[in-house]
Design a protein around this motif. Structure first.
Motif, PDB file in Angstrom:
ATOM      1  N   ASP A  10       0.859  -1.179   0.000  1.00 10.61           N
ATOM      2  CA  ASP A  10       0.000   0.000   0.000  1.00 10.61           C
ATOM      3  C   ASP A  10       0.895   1.229   0.000  1.00 10.61           C
ATOM      4  O   ASP A  10       1.837   1.337   0.794  1.00 10.61           O
ATOM      5  N   VAL A  11       0.594   2.151  -0.900  1.00  9.48           N
ATOM      6  CA  VAL A  11       1.435   3.323  -1.133  1.00  9.48           C
ATOM      7  C   VAL A  11       0.619   4.576  -0.840  1.00  9.48           C
ATOM      8  O   VAL A  11      -0.502   4.715  -1.337  1.00  9.48           O
ATOM      9  N   ASP A  12       1.190   5.479  -0.052  1.00  4.61           N
ATOM     10  CA  ASP A  12       0.532   6.757   0.220  1.00  4.61           C
ATOM     11  C   ASP A  12       0.783   7.711  -0.934  1.00  4.61           C
ATOM     12  O   ASP A  12       1.535   8.681  -0.835  1.00  4.61           O
ATOM     13  N   ALA A  13       0.164   7.395  -2.060  1.00  2.00           N
ATOM     14  CA  ALA A  13       0.255   8.204  -3.272  1.00  2.00           C
ATOM     15  C   ALA A  13      -0.943   7.842  -4.144  1.00  2.00           C
ATOM     16  O   ALA A  13      -1.398   6.699  -4.132  1.00  2.00           O
ATOM     17  N   PRO A  14      -1.433   8.786  -4.916  1.00  2.00           N
ATOM     18  CA  PRO A  14      -2.557   8.500  -5.813  1.00  2.00           C
ATOM     19  C   PRO A  14      -2.157   7.513  -6.910  1.00  2.00           C
ATOM     20  O   PRO A  14      -0.978   7.359  -7.249  1.00  2.00           O
ATOM     21  N   VAL A  15      -3.151   6.868  -7.499  1.00  2.00           N
ATOM     22  CA  VAL A  15      -2.906   5.918  -8.582  1.00  2.00           C
ATOM     23  C   VAL A  15      -2.114   6.583  -9.700  1.00  2.00           C
ATOM     24  O   VAL A  15      -1.187   5.974 -10.254  1.00  2.00           O
ATOM     25  N   ALA A  16      -2.424   7.817 -10.043  1.00  2.00           N
ATOM     26  CA  ALA A  16      -1.727   8.491 -11.146  1.00  2.00           C
ATOM     27  C   ALA A  16      -0.224   8.563 -10.896  1.00  2.00           C
ATOM     28  O   ALA A  16       0.578   8.389 -11.822  1.00  2.00           O
ATOM     29  N   VAL A  17       0.187   8.775  -9.658  1.00  3.91           N
ATOM     30  CA  VAL A  17       1.613   8.869  -9.327  1.00  3.91           C
ATOM     31  C   VAL A  17       2.265   7.492  -9.399  1.00  3.91           C
ATOM     32  O   VAL A  17       3.342   7.331  -9.979  1.00  3.91           O
ATOM     33  N   THR A  18       1.619   6.491  -8.826  1.00  2.00           N
ATOM     34  CA  THR A  18       2.206   5.144  -8.850  1.00  2.00           C
ATOM     35  C   THR A  18       2.279   4.625 -10.280  1.00  2.00           C
ATOM     36  O   THR A  18       3.265   4.012 -10.678  1.00  2.00           O
ATOM     37  N   TRP A  19       1.234   4.895 -11.045  1.00  2.00           N
ATOM     38  CA  TRP A  19       1.218   4.476 -12.450  1.00  2.00           C
ATOM     39  C   TRP A  19       2.348   5.143 -13.233  1.00  2.00           C
ATOM     40  O   TRP A  19       3.070   4.490 -13.982  1.00  2.00           O
ATOM     41  N   ALA A  20       2.503   6.440 -13.069  1.00  2.00           N
ATOM     42  CA  ALA A  20       3.529   7.177 -13.815  1.00  2.00           C
ATOM     43  C   ALA A  20       4.918   6.622 -13.525  1.00  2.00           C
ATOM     44  O   ALA A  20       5.735   6.490 -14.443  1.00  2.00           O
ATOM     45  N   LEU A  21       5.175   6.284 -12.295  1.00  2.00           N
ATOM     46  CA  LEU A  21       6.489   5.759 -11.927  1.00  2.00           C
ATOM     47  C   LEU A  21       6.713   4.372 -12.523  1.00  2.00           C
ATOM     48  O   LEU A  21       7.732   4.109 -13.150  1.00  2.00           O
ATOM     49  N   TRP A  22       5.762   3.466 -12.332  1.00  2.00           N
ATOM     50  CA  TRP A  22       5.964   2.089 -12.805  1.00  2.00           C
ATOM     51  C   TRP A  22       5.870   1.975 -14.330  1.00  2.00           C
ATOM     52  O   TRP A  22       6.550   1.170 -14.938  1.00  2.00           O
ATOM     53  N   SER A  23       5.032   2.759 -14.955  1.00  2.00           N
ATOM     54  CA  SER A  23       4.836   2.614 -16.402  1.00  2.00           C
ATOM     55  C   SER A  23       6.031   3.092 -17.219  1.00  2.00           C
ATOM     56  O   SER A  23       6.133   2.782 -18.410  1.00  2.00           O
ATOM     57  N   ASP A  24       6.956   3.803 -16.609  1.00  2.00           N
ATOM     58  CA  ASP A  24       8.187   4.212 -17.287  1.00  2.00           C
ATOM     59  C   ASP A  24       9.254   3.148 -17.016  1.00  2.00           C
ATOM     60  O   ASP A  24       9.960   3.192 -16.025  1.00  2.00           O
ATOM     61  N   VAL A  25       9.359   2.173 -17.914  1.00  2.00           N
ATOM     62  CA  VAL A  25      10.242   1.027 -17.685  1.00  2.00           C
ATOM     63  C   VAL A  25      11.692   1.445 -17.480  1.00  2.00           C
ATOM     64  O   VAL A  25      12.443   0.744 -16.803  1.00  2.00           O
ATOM     65  N   THR A  26      12.101   2.582 -18.027  1.00  2.00           N
ATOM     66  CA  THR A  26      13.491   3.016 -17.855  1.00  2.00           C
ATOM     67  C   THR A  26      13.787   3.440 -16.420  1.00  2.00           C
ATOM     68  O   THR A  26      14.955   3.541 -16.036  1.00  2.00           O
ATOM     69  N   ARG A  27      12.758   3.630 -15.603  1.00  2.00           N
ATOM     70  CA  ARG A  27      12.947   4.013 -14.194  1.00  2.00           C
ATOM     71  C   ARG A  27      13.007   2.811 -13.257  1.00  2.00           C
ATOM     72  O   ARG A  27      13.287   2.964 -12.080  1.00  2.00           O
ATOM     73  N   TRP A  28      12.756   1.603 -13.781  1.00  2.00           N
ATOM     74  CA  TRP A  28      12.739   0.418 -12.922  1.00  2.00           C
ATOM     75  C   TRP A  28      14.024   0.220 -12.116  1.00  2.00           C
ATOM     76  O   TRP A  28      13.951  -0.203 -10.968  1.00  2.00           O
ATOM     77  N   GLU A  70      -4.326   1.037 -14.345  1.00  2.00           N
ATOM     78  CA  GLU A  70      -4.869  -0.220 -13.830  1.00  2.00           C
ATOM     79  C   GLU A  70      -3.900  -1.384 -13.874  1.00  2.00           C
ATOM     80  O   GLU A  70      -3.771  -2.121 -12.904  1.00  2.00           O
ATOM     81  N   ARG A  71      -3.217  -1.578 -15.013  1.00  2.00           N
ATOM     82  CA  ARG A  71      -2.514  -2.848 -15.205  1.00  2.00           C
ATOM     83  C   ARG A  71      -1.411  -2.728 -16.254  1.00  2.00           C
ATOM     84  O   ARG A  71      -1.610  -2.131 -17.301  1.00  2.00           O
ATOM     85  N   ILE A  72      -0.267  -3.338 -15.946  1.00  2.00           N
ATOM     86  CA  ILE A  72       0.837  -3.472 -16.897  1.00  2.00           C
ATOM     87  C   ILE A  72       1.282  -4.930 -16.840  1.00  2.00           C
ATOM     88  O   ILE A  72       1.608  -5.436 -15.764  1.00  2.00           O
ATOM     89  N   ALA A  73       1.299  -5.600 -17.968  1.00  2.00           N
ATOM     90  CA  ALA A  73       1.740  -7.003 -18.019  1.00  2.00           C
ATOM     91  C   ALA A  73       2.833  -7.134 -19.069  1.00  2.00           C
ATOM     92  O   ALA A  73       2.850  -6.405 -20.067  1.00  2.00           O
ATOM     93  N   TRP A  74       3.744  -8.071 -18.843  1.00  2.00           N
ATOM     94  CA  TRP A  74       4.837  -8.304 -19.777  1.00  2.00           C
ATOM     95  C   TRP A  74       5.213  -9.774 -19.786  1.00  2.00           C
ATOM     96  O   TRP A  74       4.837 -10.526 -18.898  1.00  2.00           O
ATOM     97  N   ARG A  75       5.977 -10.147 -20.802  1.00  2.00           N
ATOM     98  CA  ARG A  75       6.544 -11.489 -20.874  1.00  2.00           C
ATOM     99  C   ARG A  75       7.845 -11.392 -21.633  1.00  2.00           C
ATOM    100  O   ARG A  75       8.030 -10.500 -22.479  1.00  2.00           O
ATOM    101  N   THR A  94      -5.662   9.316  -2.127  1.00  2.00           N
ATOM    102  CA  THR A  94      -4.249   9.493  -1.798  1.00  2.00           C
ATOM    103  C   THR A  94      -3.541   8.177  -1.478  1.00  2.00           C
ATOM    104  O   THR A  94      -2.420   8.186  -0.981  1.00  2.00           O
ATOM    105  N   ARG A  95      -4.179   7.062  -1.758  1.00  2.00           N
ATOM    106  CA  ARG A  95      -3.591   5.762  -1.410  1.00  2.00           C
ATOM    107  C   ARG A  95      -3.875   4.743  -2.517  1.00  2.00           C
ATOM    108  O   ARG A  95      -4.995   4.653  -3.017  1.00  2.00           O
ATOM    109  N   THR A  96      -2.838   3.958  -2.856  1.00  2.00           N
ATOM    110  CA  THR A  96      -2.931   2.953  -3.908  1.00  2.00           C
ATOM    111  C   THR A  96      -2.382   1.628  -3.401  1.00  2.00           C
ATOM    112  O   THR A  96      -1.355   1.602  -2.730  1.00  2.00           O
TER     113      THR A  96
END
Length: 142
Positions: A10-28, A70-75, A94-96
């Motif tokens: 559980d992250v104290d950040a909105p979905v938009a923030v968590t999504w933006a961070l994870w969806s940029d694969v170069t930031r992993w 909502e969702r990011i999947a890879w293989r 404010t929580r995701t």
């Protein structure tokens, strides 16, 4: 694939923030301790370089599903057998809740040992904690 893991945080950040961070694969590499580098090849394909105990790996993967916020999947396409999905669940404005599920086929002694001893789950849990800190900092909640 013969091993799997599921971890949530559980992250104290909105979905938009968590999504933006994870969806940029170069930031992993900022929050995934074993990921040394990720480079985009095109909009759906990217290369990974991993440093794992006893084994460095490189492979190409493709995004198989992207549903914004909502969702990011890879293989993987070569190198290793690995597939994963990260889902983002709106808990409040404010929580995701972020859930990570990975399916993989371990090769070699070290990878089998990691799967058998749940070291892989420990590493995933640690990495989600690092993601939590990064997302909360991005949201101004750290």
């Amino acid at each position: 694939m013969s091993s799997s893991l599921v971890e949530t945080v559980d992250v104290d950040a909105p979905v938009a923030v968590t999504w933006a961070l994870w969806s940029d694969v170069t930031r992993w590499p900022e929050f995934l301790s074993h990921v040394q580098k990720v480079a985009r090849i095109d909009d759906r394909t990217f290369s990974w370089w991993l440093a794992l105990p006893g084994a460095d790996k490189a492979f190409t993967a493709e995004l198989t599903e992207v549903i914004p916020h909502e969702r990011i999947a890879w293989r993987t396409m070569d190198g290793v057998e690995h597939a994963g999905v990260v889902t983002f669940h709106h808990v409040s404005d404010t929580r995701t809740r972020v859930a990570l599920q990975i399916e993989y086929n371990p090769h070699g002694f070290v990878e089998h040992l990691g799967a058998l001893t749940n070291l892989d789950s420990v590493l995933a849990h640690y990495d989600l904690g690092e993601f939590q800190h990064a997302a909360e900092k991005a949201a101004g909640n750290a």
